[in-house]
Design a protein around this motif. Structure first.
Motif, mmCIF file in Angstrom:
data_model
loop_
_atom_site.group_PDB
_atom_site.id
_atom_site.type_symbol
_atom_site.label_atom_id
_atom_site.label_comp_id
_atom_site.label_asym_id
_atom_site.label_seq_id
_atom_site.Cartn_x
_atom_site.Cartn_y
_atom_site.Cartn_z
ATOM 1 N N CYS A 112 0.964 -1.222 -0.038
ATOM 2 C CA CYS A 112 0.111 -0.039 0.016
ATOM 3 C C CYS A 112 0.808 1.289 0.020
ATOM 4 O O CYS A 112 1.925 1.392 0.755
ATOM 5 N N LEU A 113 0.428 2.242 -0.779
ATOM 6 C CA LEU A 113 1.110 3.458 -0.825
ATOM 7 C C LEU A 113 0.575 4.528 0.112
ATOM 8 O O LEU A 113 -0.764 4.869 -0.067
ATOM 9 N N LYS A 114 1.263 5.184 0.870
ATOM 10 C CA LYS A 114 0.586 6.311 1.330
ATOM 11 C C LYS A 114 0.581 7.163 0.887
ATOM 12 O O LYS A 114 1.374 7.911 0.150
ATOM 13 N N GLY A 115 -0.749 7.906 0.898
ATOM 14 C CA GLY A 115 -0.946 9.475 0.124
ATOM 15 C C GLY A 115 -2.398 9.510 0.112
ATOM 16 O O GLY A 115 -3.169 8.910 0.694
ATOM 17 N N ARG A 116 -2.835 10.390 -0.867
ATOM 18 C CA ARG A 116 -4.234 10.767 -1.043
ATOM 19 C C ARG A 116 -4.511 10.869 -2.359
ATOM 20 O O ARG A 116 -3.838 11.158 -3.199
ATOM 21 N N LEU A 117 -5.783 10.537 -2.658
ATOM 22 C CA LEU A 117 -6.363 10.613 -4.153
ATOM 23 C C LEU A 117 -7.637 11.419 -4.204
ATOM 24 O O LEU A 117 -8.347 11.452 -3.478
ATOM 25 N N ALA A 118 -7.621 12.472 -5.230
ATOM 26 C CA ALA A 118 -8.808 13.241 -5.196
ATOM 27 C C ALA A 118 -9.929 12.582 -6.377
ATOM 28 O O ALA A 118 -10.823 13.006 -6.303
ATOM 29 N N SER A 119 -8.982 11.983 -7.442
ATOM 30 C CA SER A 119 -9.897 11.456 -8.387
ATOM 31 C C SER A 119 -9.124 10.568 -9.219
ATOM 32 O O SER A 119 -7.866 10.523 -9.285
ATOM 33 N N VAL A 120 -9.945 9.589 -9.891
ATOM 34 C CA VAL A 120 -9.184 8.615 -10.594
ATOM 35 C C VAL A 120 -10.187 8.461 -12.099
ATOM 36 O O VAL A 120 -11.221 8.451 -11.754
ATOM 37 N N TYR A 121 -9.409 8.712 -13.129
ATOM 38 C CA TYR A 121 -10.281 8.301 -14.272
ATOM 39 C C TYR A 121 -9.640 7.198 -15.306
ATOM 40 O O TYR A 121 -8.397 6.874 -15.269
ATOM 41 N N LEU A 122 -10.425 6.307 -15.902
ATOM 42 C CA LEU A 122 -10.163 5.285 -16.780
ATOM 43 C C LEU A 122 -10.588 5.826 -18.034
ATOM 44 O O LEU A 122 -11.801 6.226 -18.280
ATOM 45 N N TRP A 123 -9.593 5.631 -18.980
ATOM 46 C CA TRP A 123 -9.809 6.309 -20.371
ATOM 47 C C TRP A 123 -9.692 5.108 -21.336
ATOM 48 O O TRP A 123 -8.961 4.194 -21.243
ATOM 49 N N ASP A 124 -10.572 4.990 -22.479
ATOM 50 C CA ASP A 124 -10.657 4.063 -23.434
ATOM 51 C C ASP A 124 -9.674 4.393 -24.431
ATOM 52 O O ASP A 124 -9.775 3.711 -25.590
ATOM 53 N N ARG A 125 -8.823 5.475 -24.425
ATOM 54 C CA ARG A 125 -7.979 5.938 -25.444
ATOM 55 C C ARG A 125 -6.809 6.777 -24.905
ATOM 56 O O ARG A 125 -6.700 6.909 -23.691
ATOM 57 N N THR A 126 -5.811 6.747 -25.618
ATOM 58 C CA THR A 126 -4.535 7.453 -25.333
ATOM 59 C C THR A 126 -4.972 9.170 -25.446
ATOM 60 O O THR A 126 -5.916 9.152 -26.264
ATOM 61 N N LEU A 127 -4.378 9.920 -24.830
ATOM 62 C CA LEU A 127 -4.754 11.271 -24.575
ATOM 63 C C LEU A 127 -3.585 12.014 -25.580
ATOM 64 O O LEU A 127 -2.403 11.869 -25.142
ATOM 65 N N PRO A 128 -4.038 12.927 -26.119
ATOM 66 C CA PRO A 128 -3.020 13.714 -26.746
ATOM 67 C C PRO A 128 -2.193 14.797 -25.601
ATOM 68 O O PRO A 128 -2.879 15.037 -24.841
ATOM 69 N N HIS A 129 -0.988 14.995 -26.046
ATOM 70 C CA HIS A 129 -0.207 15.743 -25.127
ATOM 71 C C HIS A 129 -0.916 17.139 -24.527
ATOM 72 O O HIS A 129 -1.006 17.371 -23.500
ATOM 73 N N ALA A 130 -1.396 17.701 -25.611
ATOM 74 C CA ALA A 130 -2.161 18.986 -25.428
ATOM 75 C C ALA A 130 -3.383 18.983 -24.442
ATOM 76 O O ALA A 130 -3.531 19.720 -23.602
#
Length: 141
Positions: A112-130
Motif C-alpha cells: 500500500c502506498l501512503k498518500g491521498r487521491l482526489a480523483s481517478v479516471y479510466l480512459w478508453d484511448r490515449t490522450l494527446p499531450h495538449a
C-alpha cells in the motif's frame, strides 16, 4: 487503497494524487497501480500482462507516463511527492481488469502506498499531450 471494479477497454489511467515521500511509506515496495490479473490475458497475446507500477519495478506494458501534463520517463523517480500532482499512465494496448490504485492486487496491506487521491479516471484511448497539459493546468489553477 482503492480497488476499482472490473472494466473493459481501458487504455489509460489518470489520477490527482498526493504521494507521501519515501521516508513516510509504511512498506519498502509500494504500488501506484496494479492491473496484472486480466480475466483473459490471451486476448493481448500474453500469459501475464506487465501492467504494474511500483517503487521497485515497473511493468513493460506501459507506453507513457505524464506528470502535471509533461511526458516524463516511465520511472518511479518521475513521480512528484509531497504535493498534489496529475498522473497519467498509458498502456501499450487496451485491457480489462479490476485495478488496484495505491496497492498491490490481492495483498492486504502489503504494497500500500501512503498518500491521498482526489480523483481517478479510466480512459478508453490515449490522450494527446495538449489535452493532458490542459487537464493538468485547469485543475491546478
Amino acid at each position: 487503497r482503492l480497488l476499482l471494479p472490473f472494466r473493459e477497454g481501458i487504455r489509460a489511467v489518470s489520477m490527482w494524487a498526493w504521494i507521501a515521500k519515501a521516508a513516510d511509506q509504511p512498506n519498502p515496495q509500494t504500488y501506484l497501480v496494479d492491473a496484472r490479473f486480466m480475466s483473459n490475458p490471451r486476448l493481448i497475446g500474453k500469459s501475464y500482462p506487465e501492467l504494474y507500477f511500483n517503487s521497485w519495478t515497473i511493468g513493460t506494458d506501459w507506453s507513457a507516463l505524464y506528470v502535471n501534463g509533461y511526458n516524463v520517463s516511465i520511472a518511479w523517480d518521475s513521480l512528484v511527492v509531497d504535493e498534489w500532482a496529475h498522473i497519467h499512465l498509458e498502456a501499450l494496448y487496451s485491457f480489462e481488469d479490476d485495478i488496484d490504485i495505491f496497492a498491490r492486487v490481492a495483498s492486504g496491506d502489503l504494497g500500500c502506498l501512503k498518500g491521498r487521491l482526489a480523483s481517478v479516471y479510466l480512459w478508453d484511448r490515449t490522450l494527446p499531450h495538449a489535452e493532458l497539459a490542459q487537464i493538468a493546468r485547469q485543475v491546478a489553477s
